[in-house]
Design a protein around this motif. Structure first.
Motif, PDB file in Angstrom:
ATOM      1  N   PRO A  29       0.279  -1.380   0.371  1.00 53.41           N
ATOM      2  CA  PRO A  29       0.275  -0.282   0.339  1.00 53.41           C
ATOM      3  C   PRO A  29       0.704   1.246   0.164  1.00 53.41           C
ATOM      4  CG  PRO A  29      -0.752  -1.646   1.374  1.00 53.41           C
ATOM      5  CD  PRO A  29       0.252  -2.419   1.608  1.00 53.41           C
ATOM      6  N   GLY A  30       0.614   2.087  -1.001  1.00 51.63           N
ATOM      7  CA  GLY A  30       1.109   3.554  -1.075  1.00 51.63           C
ATOM      8  C   GLY A  30       2.303   3.942  -2.002  1.00 51.63           C
ATOM      9  N   ASP A  31       2.823   2.135  -2.544  1.00 54.58           N
ATOM     10  CA  ASP A  31       4.126   2.359  -2.643  1.00 54.58           C
ATOM     11  C   ASP A  31       3.515   2.252  -4.011  1.00 54.58           C
ATOM     12  OD1 ASP A  31       6.116   1.002  -0.518  1.00 54.58           O
ATOM     13  OD2 ASP A  31       5.298  -0.436  -1.757  1.00 54.58           O
ATOM     14  N   VAL A  32       5.071   3.095  -4.999  1.00 56.30           N
ATOM     15  CA  VAL A  32       5.139   3.612  -6.693  1.00 56.30           C
ATOM     16  C   VAL A  32       5.921   2.744  -6.860  1.00 56.30           C
ATOM     17  CG1 VAL A  32       5.028   5.195  -9.038  1.00 56.30           C
ATOM     18  CG2 VAL A  32       4.028   5.643  -6.072  1.00 56.30           C
ATOM     19  N   LEU A  33       6.009   2.233  -7.665  1.00 54.30           N
ATOM     20  CA  LEU A  33       6.686   0.317  -8.807  1.00 54.30           C
ATOM     21  C   LEU A  33       7.350   1.872  -9.412  1.00 54.30           C
ATOM     22  CD1 LEU A  33       7.423  -2.116  -8.379  1.00 54.30           C
ATOM     23  CD2 LEU A  33       6.075  -2.157 -10.116  1.00 54.30           C
ATOM     24  N   VAL A  34       8.958   1.759  -9.559  1.00 52.03           N
ATOM     25  CA  VAL A  34       8.869   2.990 -10.673  1.00 52.03           C
ATOM     26  C   VAL A  34      10.041   1.415 -11.964  1.00 52.03           C
ATOM     27  CG1 VAL A  34      10.865   4.589 -11.185  1.00 52.03           C
ATOM     28  CG2 VAL A  34       9.366   4.506  -9.772  1.00 52.03           C
ATOM     29  N   VAL A  35       9.856   0.824 -13.008  1.00 50.07           N
ATOM     30  CA  VAL A  35      10.403   0.010 -13.608  1.00 50.07           C
ATOM     31  C   VAL A  35      10.848   0.829 -14.781  1.00 50.07           C
ATOM     32  CG1 VAL A  35      10.093  -1.773 -14.984  1.00 50.07           C
ATOM     33  CG2 VAL A  35       8.493  -1.384 -13.451  1.00 50.07           C
ATOM     34  N   SER A  36      12.491   0.503 -15.187  1.00 51.29           N
ATOM     35  CA  SER A  36      13.484   0.970 -15.790  1.00 51.29           C
ATOM     36  C   SER A  36      13.372  -0.080 -16.340  1.00 51.29           C
ATOM     37  CB  SER A  36      14.507   0.887 -15.528  1.00 51.29           C
ATOM     38  OG  SER A  36      15.969  -0.492 -14.883  1.00 51.29           O
ATOM     39  N   GLY A  37      13.508   0.324 -17.992  1.00 46.81           N
ATOM     40  CA  GLY A  37      13.500  -0.410 -18.847  1.00 46.81           C
ATOM     41  C   GLY A  37      13.836   0.286 -20.974  1.00 46.81           C
ATOM     42  N   SER A  38      12.853  -0.322 -21.826  1.00 46.20           N
ATOM     43  CA  SER A  38      13.379   0.464 -22.784  1.00 46.20           C
ATOM     44  C   SER A  38      11.821  -0.075 -23.560  1.00 46.20           C
ATOM     45  CB  SER A  38      14.046  -0.945 -23.667  1.00 46.20           C
ATOM     46  OG  SER A  38      13.716  -2.237 -24.036  1.00 46.20           O
ATOM     47  N   ALA A  39      12.038   1.042 -24.946  1.00 45.37           N
ATOM     48  CA  ALA A  39      10.851   1.020 -25.789  1.00 45.37           C
ATOM     49  C   ALA A  39      10.467  -0.117 -26.244  1.00 45.37           C
ATOM     50  CB  ALA A  39      11.346   2.744 -25.871  1.00 45.37           C
ATOM     51  N   ASP A  40      10.642  -0.855 -26.345  1.00 49.12           N
ATOM     52  CA  ASP A  40      10.831  -2.649 -27.406  1.00 49.12           C
ATOM     53  C   ASP A  40       9.490  -2.911 -27.550  1.00 49.12           C
ATOM     54  OD1 ASP A  40      13.604  -1.347 -28.681  1.00 49.12           O
ATOM     55  OD2 ASP A  40      14.529  -3.161 -27.636  1.00 49.12           O
ATOM     56  N   LEU A  41       9.190  -3.668 -26.200  1.00 47.44           N
ATOM     57  CA  LEU A  41       7.729  -4.115 -25.468  1.00 47.44           C
ATOM     58  C   LEU A  41       7.090  -3.537 -24.188  1.00 47.44           C
ATOM     59  CD1 LEU A  41       9.663  -7.504 -26.716  1.00 47.44           C
ATOM     60  CD2 LEU A  41       8.051  -6.346 -28.307  1.00 47.44           C
ATOM     61  N   ALA A  42       6.298  -4.517 -24.574  1.00 46.41           N
ATOM     62  CA  ALA A  42       5.341  -3.862 -23.019  1.00 46.41           C
ATOM     63  C   ALA A  42       6.056  -4.728 -21.963  1.00 46.41           C
ATOM     64  CB  ALA A  42       4.226  -4.326 -23.239  1.00 46.41           C
ATOM     65  N   LEU A  43       6.066  -4.195 -21.111  1.00 48.32           N
ATOM     66  CA  LEU A  43       6.432  -5.093 -19.196  1.00 48.32           C
ATOM     67  C   LEU A  43       5.647  -4.596 -18.494  1.00 48.32           C
ATOM     68  CD1 LEU A  43       9.811  -2.473 -18.856  1.00 48.32           C
ATOM     69  CD2 LEU A  43       9.415  -5.617 -18.946  1.00 48.32           C
ATOM     70  N   ALA A  44       4.204  -4.095 -18.584  1.00 45.44           N
ATOM     71  CA  ALA A  44       3.032  -4.170 -17.652  1.00 45.44           C
ATOM     72  C   ALA A  44       2.244  -4.850 -19.133  1.00 45.44           C
ATOM     73  CB  ALA A  44       2.842  -3.683 -17.042  1.00 45.44           C
ATOM     74  N   GLY A  45       0.727  -5.035 -18.273  1.00 43.85           N
ATOM     75  CA  GLY A  45      -0.552  -4.915 -19.177  1.00 43.85           C
ATOM     76  C   GLY A  45      -2.266  -4.859 -17.670  1.00 43.85           C
ATOM     77  N   GLU A  46      -2.803  -5.204 -17.737  1.00 39.63           N
ATOM     78  CA  GLU A  46      -4.098  -5.231 -17.160  1.00 39.63           C
ATOM     79  C   GLU A  46      -3.660  -6.075 -16.200  1.00 39.63           C
ATOM     80  OE1 GLU A  46      -7.335  -6.131 -19.727  1.00 39.63           O
ATOM     81  OE2 GLU A  46      -7.179  -7.852 -20.384  1.00 39.63           O
ATOM     82  N   LEU A  47      -3.662  -7.419 -16.029  1.00 42.30           N
ATOM     83  CA  LEU A  47      -3.908  -8.445 -14.952  1.00 42.30           C
ATOM     84  C   LEU A  47      -2.435  -7.662 -14.189  1.00 42.30           C
ATOM     85  CD1 LEU A  47      -3.698 -11.971 -16.823  1.00 42.30           C
ATOM     86  CD2 LEU A  47      -5.593 -10.178 -16.635  1.00 42.30           C
ATOM     87  N   PHE A  48      -1.182  -7.285 -14.110  1.00 41.12           N
ATOM     88  CA  PHE A  48       0.120  -6.794 -13.854  1.00 41.12           C
ATOM     89  C   PHE A  48      -0.848  -5.484 -12.885  1.00 41.12           C
ATOM     90  CE2 PHE A  48       3.063  -4.203 -12.455  1.00 41.12           C
ATOM     91  CZ  PHE A  48       4.324  -5.152 -12.052  1.00 41.12           C
ATOM     92  N   ALA A  49      -1.925  -4.460 -13.499  1.00 42.24           N
ATOM     93  CA  ALA A  49      -1.801  -3.173 -13.317  1.00 42.24           C
ATOM     94  C   ALA A  49      -3.794  -3.489 -12.246  1.00 42.24           C
ATOM     95  CB  ALA A  49      -2.533  -2.815 -14.254  1.00 42.24           C
TER      96      ALA A  49
END
Length: 220
Positions: free
Chosen positions: A69-89
């Motif tokens: 609760p209250g956390d912000v997931l900050v993800v480093s990656g690249s702009a090629d493919l997706a790293l999260a979607g509806e089930l993850f969110a």
């Protein structure tokens, strides 16, 4: 979970914009401008849980499982493919996260725009990364040259994403609150018909610049 002092600071952050905070704390870190709210008007305030995705879903899933609760997931990656979607969110929402910030892409954007969880990303892709790499946990990440550390505070809105340690944010928050109050008062004054130039030292500032003097443009 934030301690009481950090929780009080987070509450103060909820009342200011990223612009006011960045102006008041020039030493605070601003993430790349390409990272934007998937749903305009969204705001995120919370405690950073940084994740080095390694362009793979496993580290991101492990990061999500460690967040609460209250956390912000900050993800480093690249702009090629997706790293999260509806089930993850949807799982992030169930866990009480304040939001997700991705230096990369997401997918299922139609659904992500409807759920009550702010998602910031560089864009979208229908394809996702694989799930084969081991995670690096509880470590800082670098997003566009800006370091994000575990426990940093995050404020994100339509103008950008600002990050700093609780101590760095505490040093800037009073100034940000002052800027916010002044700008709201000036906006009201302009709405009443007053000119912005009645409240701005533009002529004095121009004169000082012509003379090569030290001057700052400021509102009264």
């Amino acid at each position: 979970m934030a301690d009481d002092r950090t929780a009080a600071l987070i509450e103060r952050l909820r009342a200011v914009d990223s612009t006011s905070l960045a102006d008041a704390g020039p030493a605070l870190r601003v993430l790349p401008t390409g990272i934007a709210a998937l749903r305009p008007g969204a705001r995120v305030v919370g405690t950073a849980v940084p994740v080095d995705s390694r362009d793979d879903l496993v580290p991101v899933l492990v990061g999500l499982r460690s967040a609460g609760p209250g956390d912000v997931l900050v993800v480093s990656g690249s702009a090629d493919l997706a790293l999260a979607g509806e089930l993850f969110a949807t799982e992030a929402l169930r866990r009480g996260l304040a939001g997700i910030v991705i230096d990369g892409l997401c997918r299922d954007s139609r659904t992500l725009r409807t759920i009550d969880l702010p998602v910031f990303a560089r864009g979208t892709s229908p394809r996702a990364y694989g799930a084969t790499k081991l995670p690096v946990t509880d470590a800082p990440i670098v997003v566009g040259g800006a370091e994000v550390r575990p426990g940093d505070l995050v404020l994100a809105d339509d103008d950008g994403v600002v990050v700093g340690s609780p101590e760095e944010v505490l040093a800037a928050i009073e100034g940000a609150e002052g800027i916010q109050r002044r700008e709201e008062a000036l906006r009201e004054a302009i709405g009443r018909g007053e000119s912005i130039f009645d409240h701005l030292n533009l002529d004095e500032h121009l004169a000082a610049l012509h003379e090569g003097g030290d001057s700052r443009l400021r509102f009264s």
